[in-house]
Design a protein around this motif. Structure first.
Motif, mmCIF file in Angstrom:
data_model
loop_
_atom_site.group_PDB
_atom_site.id
_atom_site.type_symbol
_atom_site.label_atom_id
_atom_site.label_comp_id
_atom_site.label_asym_id
_atom_site.label_seq_id
_atom_site.Cartn_x
_atom_site.Cartn_y
_atom_site.Cartn_z
ATOM 1 N N ASP A 66 0.610 -1.179 -0.118
ATOM 2 C CA ASP A 66 0.591 -0.020 -0.356
ATOM 3 C C ASP A 66 0.368 1.169 0.105
ATOM 4 O O ASP A 66 0.910 1.944 -1.034
ATOM 5 N N ASP A 77 -6.502 -4.736 2.042
ATOM 6 C CA ASP A 77 -5.431 -3.644 1.471
ATOM 7 C C ASP A 77 -4.865 -4.179 0.195
ATOM 8 O O ASP A 77 -5.704 -5.056 -0.464
ATOM 9 N N GLU A 78 -4.122 -3.579 -0.128
ATOM 10 C CA GLU A 78 -3.356 -3.655 -1.798
ATOM 11 C C GLU A 78 -3.109 -4.871 -1.579
ATOM 12 O O GLU A 78 -3.374 -5.949 -2.482
#
Length: 836
Positions: free
Chosen positions: A145, A213-214
């Motif tokens: 992220d 999240d990423e």
């Protein structure tokens, strides 16, 4: 005052209050080339109520990972500065900051790194070719992220950024992130390893969960895109929150566990960092999810946070992949020596004093409260936290500097090097670290492979047991894995059973991954394991049910040697012999009243025609050909026409004598004696002409029928033109009907033999046979079609023999007393008596 070599600030504010705090640390050292470092030392928001352990311990563990990575960078730089061959005469400096796991916290030092060297401002220029930022390259940050935010920033200035933990596949796009590198494999390699693991154990009904999240979203998306082509079905896919302080986080975790439980899967793939993974595992234990196979990744499997969850052994079997890394020789000794040289009692006082002396150009990241960090706090984490990726990241920049400067083993020229000039050397050339060669691939990643790790519990102690390796292919030592099942064998996790060879998948229900296995029907074959249908065989081949290949068809027709053909040929021979025998008997008694009343010589011709008709059955036995097919119907029609043509003059004679007595004397000469043969010849010629028309308009032709029989090709004679067929056999029907009309009403005194009755019954037999023949012949398309035609021929021949000729043979042989002129008086001779 003396600046301590190690400047650490550890804040326990997150444990002392509910307010956000930041664990921070800073290392600084000047040099000819300065490397910026971004490391995670803390978390700015922690929900105390979501933890099952003291938050102080949680903060310490988060801090220790970042601290060890920072020490790894410092160790690598100290090694390079002390080396006499890599960058001789050049000193590397470093400037490290805490990212606090937050993009905003990571942006602040990133902007500082971009400032012009010696200033605190970023120049707005049209050409940044000669621009010299504060740092030459950046090491970190750890999470994907944060790298997605900082990589765009550093790529704008073409400053090399080497991450030691960001694995998102999005970062492999070198067009968007031309200066981003990483010393860990991409998530694509990790997902490929997970798919191979599932396939080796036959797990095709699974749940997948990722952190929101990423890293979690990206890895899960890659996983979902790959499993479709590997017969792996997803029963549930979901995301778990990363911000556990949100009010909805707990409910979302509970819903995820409930949905996983409803799918009845036995395998769960978890892509998440340690904190979201810990939260999910805690809820799974609390809600009684049951023992499953958890497939994890390095992001949470090696974390002490998840391993320390109470009753963690009850979750089942934990398998996962961790990056294959080597040890960094001398690092543990370096850390021990470093901590031994630092006076811990003076640490906080010196750090606060240094903070007051710092220039305003440096970010104010000093701690609000400082605690004591000892070697005993750090030492247990040295065996768990992977340092090699940080070590390799620093060396990759150092080797690029070595080549860009044109260093020799003795010295490096003091020439200015811009950051963008390092990219070419990082892209193209391999470098060596501790005897191991590394190289960035086309996506600016290094792929050292993975180890498959099994959580082995021995006397309540967790051991990370390597049980396999992955490097393009997966090798598993299955005997070392003890699953949670009663027999310690791998559990099954299937929505469907594996289809056997010769079976295809039939989808059932609403889930496309659930199906039954169905046998392939006849004339189809199974071509592949993932086939949802069976492939049809080529026309010249066939296949039985549940077949994996097609077989060549054999030919099917009425063979000479098969029992049915032998029986029919025997019947044909008997019919022909009976016709010939009757003809010989008639020939011997040709001048007898019974033969003369039957037609005399014309009856012999009729019997020879019947014999030939019986012999024509040979055309229907054996392998048919185009010539045989064309000859079948004309031969039948001509032979039968010969018989009826011989009976026609006798039928006309009887009709003239019984129905047209006054005109009979003038017409009888055309149907009796020698002129009757002209009528027979004319009838045969007419039938012959019709046969030629049949051959011209549409003779029967050879048909290879692939549909009638399952494993054979049926060779039969097909009718090309039903109009020609009707024309050919219609003539015989007309002649037979004429014979019937001429004889069916004729009455004879009881003391006389009724010749007309034989002709009537002969024609009736033919009509009945033809009715059945036409119905069967028009619809039958098997080998019995030829049998039907033979039976029709034999039935016609025998019907005429039995109804017309056999009674006369009986009189000749057994009742010679009836073979007299009175009993068989010719109506012609009877006529004068009637007139007088």
């Amino acid at each position: 005052m003396k600046v301590p070599e190690l400047w650490l600030c550890l804040s326990f504010g997150c444990a002392a209050a509910l307010s956000p705090s930041c664990l921070s640390a800073q290392f600084r050292r000047p040099g000819d080339f300065v490397l910026g470092g971004l490391f995670p030392f803390g978390k700015d928001t922690v929900n105390l109520t979501a933890r099952s352990e003291p938050t102080l311990l949680l903060c310490e563990r988060l801090f220790m990972d970042g601290l060890i990575w920072a020490l790894g960078m410092k160790f690598a730089i100290d090694q390079i500065n002390n080396s006499s061959s890599l960058l001789p005469g050049i000193t590397l400096g470093y400037d490290m900051y805490d990212t606090c796991f937050e993009a905003l916290a990571a942006l602040q030092p990133s902007l500082l790194f971009l400032t012009r060297k010696g200033t605190t401002g970023i120049g707005v220029l049209c050409n940044y070719t000669e621009y010299e930022p504060r740092v030459t390259a950046v090491i970190g940050p750890h999470k994907s992220d944060l790298c997605l935010v900082t990589a765009k920033l550093f790529s704008s200035f073409l400053i090399p950024q080497v991450s030691y933990g960001a694995s998102s596949e999005t970062l492999s796009n070198t067009e968007l992130y031309p200066s981003f590198y990483r010393t860990v494999p991409s998530d694509k390699n990790l997902v490929e390893a997970v798919v191979l693991l599932l396939n080796q154990f036959g797990w095709n009904w699974i749940a997948t969960v990722g952190s929101d999240d990423e890293y979690g979203r990206g890895a899960q998306a890659l996983f979902l895109s790959m499993v479709g082509s590997d017969n792996i079905c997803i029963a549930f896919e979901g995301l778990i929150p990363t911000d556990l302080a949100e009010p909805s986080a707990k409910r979302q975790l509970e819903d995820t566990v409930k949905l996983i439980n409803s799918t009845k899967v036995n395998v769960i793939v978890l892509f998440a960092y340690s904190l979201p993974a810990q939260a999910l595992l805690e809820h799974s234990i609390r809600m009684g999810l049951g023992k499953k196979v958890w497939i994890g990744t390095e992001a949470w499997m090696l974390s002490g946070i998840t391993a320390s969850i109470p009753n963690i052994q009850s979750i089942g079997t934990v398998l996962g992949f961790v990056m294959r890394t080597g040890t960094v020789p001398g690092f543990q000794e370096y850390v021990a020596e470093l901590f031994g040289s630092v006076e811990q009692e003076e640490f906080c006082r010196e750090s606060r004093e240094l903070s007051r002396l710092m220039n305003t150009e440096v970010l104010d990241t000093h701690c609000q409260q400082c605690g004591r960090v000892t070697l005993g706090d750090v030492w247990p984490m040295l065996g768990v936290t992977t340092v090699q990726p940080v070590h390799v990241a620093v060396y990759s920049v150092a080797h690029a500097l070595h080549r860009a400067l044109g260093c020799t083993p003795k010295a490096c020229p003091k020439t200015p090097i811009r950051s963008w000039q390092l990219l070419h050397f990082m892209n193209t050339l391999p470098f060596e670290v501790n005897g191991q060669s590394f190289r960035f691939d086309q996506s600016h990643s290094t792929n050292t492979g993975y180890k498959l790790i099994f959580w082995a519990w021995r006397n309540g102690t967790l051991t990370y047991l390597p049980v396999g390796d992955y490097d393009q292919s997966l090798y598993i030592r299955k005997s070392q894995i003890q699953f949670h099942t009663a027999d310690q064998k791998e559990p099954t996790s299937e929505c469907f059973r594996r289809c056997q060879p010769g079976q295809f998948r039939r989808i059932k229900g609403f889930n496309l991954c659930c199906y039954d296995c169905t046998d392939c029907p006849e004339n189809t074959f199974w071509s592949s394991t993932d086939s949802t249908s069976c492939s049809p065989c080529p026309q010249h081949q066939w296949a039985p049910a549940r077949s994996t290949r097609c077989l060549d068809r054999s030919e099917r027709f009425l063979f000479w040697g098969e029992p049915l053909a032998v029986a029919l040929v025997t019947a044909m021979a008997l019919s022909a012999a009976l016709s010939c025998g009757t003809a010989l008997l008639f020939l011997k008694h040709l001048q007898s009243p019974v033969v003369r009343a039957s037609g005399g010589g014309r009856s012999l011709f009729a019997l020879l025609s019947l014999a030939t008709l019986s012999l024509s059955c040979c055309l229907y036995v054996g392998r048919p050909s185009a010539g045989l097919c064309a000859a079948q119907q004309p031969s039948y029609a001509l032979c039968l026409s010969g018989c009826f043509s011989a009976l026609l003059p006798k039928a006309l004679e009887i009709a003239l004598l019984t129905e047209f007595r006054r005109r009979a004397p003038g017409l009888l000469r055309w149907v009796t004696r020698g002129r009757a043969w002209l009528l027979v010849a004319a009838s045969l010629l007419a039938q012959g002409a019709l046969c030629l028309c049949h051959l011209r308009l549409g003779p029967d032709f050879l048909v290879a029928d692939y549909q009638a029989l399952p494993g054979e090709v049926l060779l039969v004679c097909g009718t090309k033109s039903w109009a020609a067929f009707a024309l050919l056999h219609g003539y015989n029907s007309c002649v037979a009907f004429a014979c019937f009309l001429c004889t069916f009403m004729v009455q004879t005194p009881g003391r006389r033999y009724n010749v007309a009755r034989g002709i009537t019954f002969a024609t009736l037999v033919c009509f009945v046979v033809w009715i059945f023949f036409l119905v069967i012949f028009a619809t039958l398309r098997t080998v019995l079609r030829a049998v039907t035609q033979i039976c029709t021929v034999l039935a016609t021949a025998l019907g005429i023999l039995v109804s017309y000729f056999i009674p006369k043979c009986y009189i000749i042989v057994f009742r010679p007393d009836l073979n007299t002129g009175d009993y068989f008086q010719n109506p012609i001779e009877e006529e004068p008596e009637g007139d007088s």
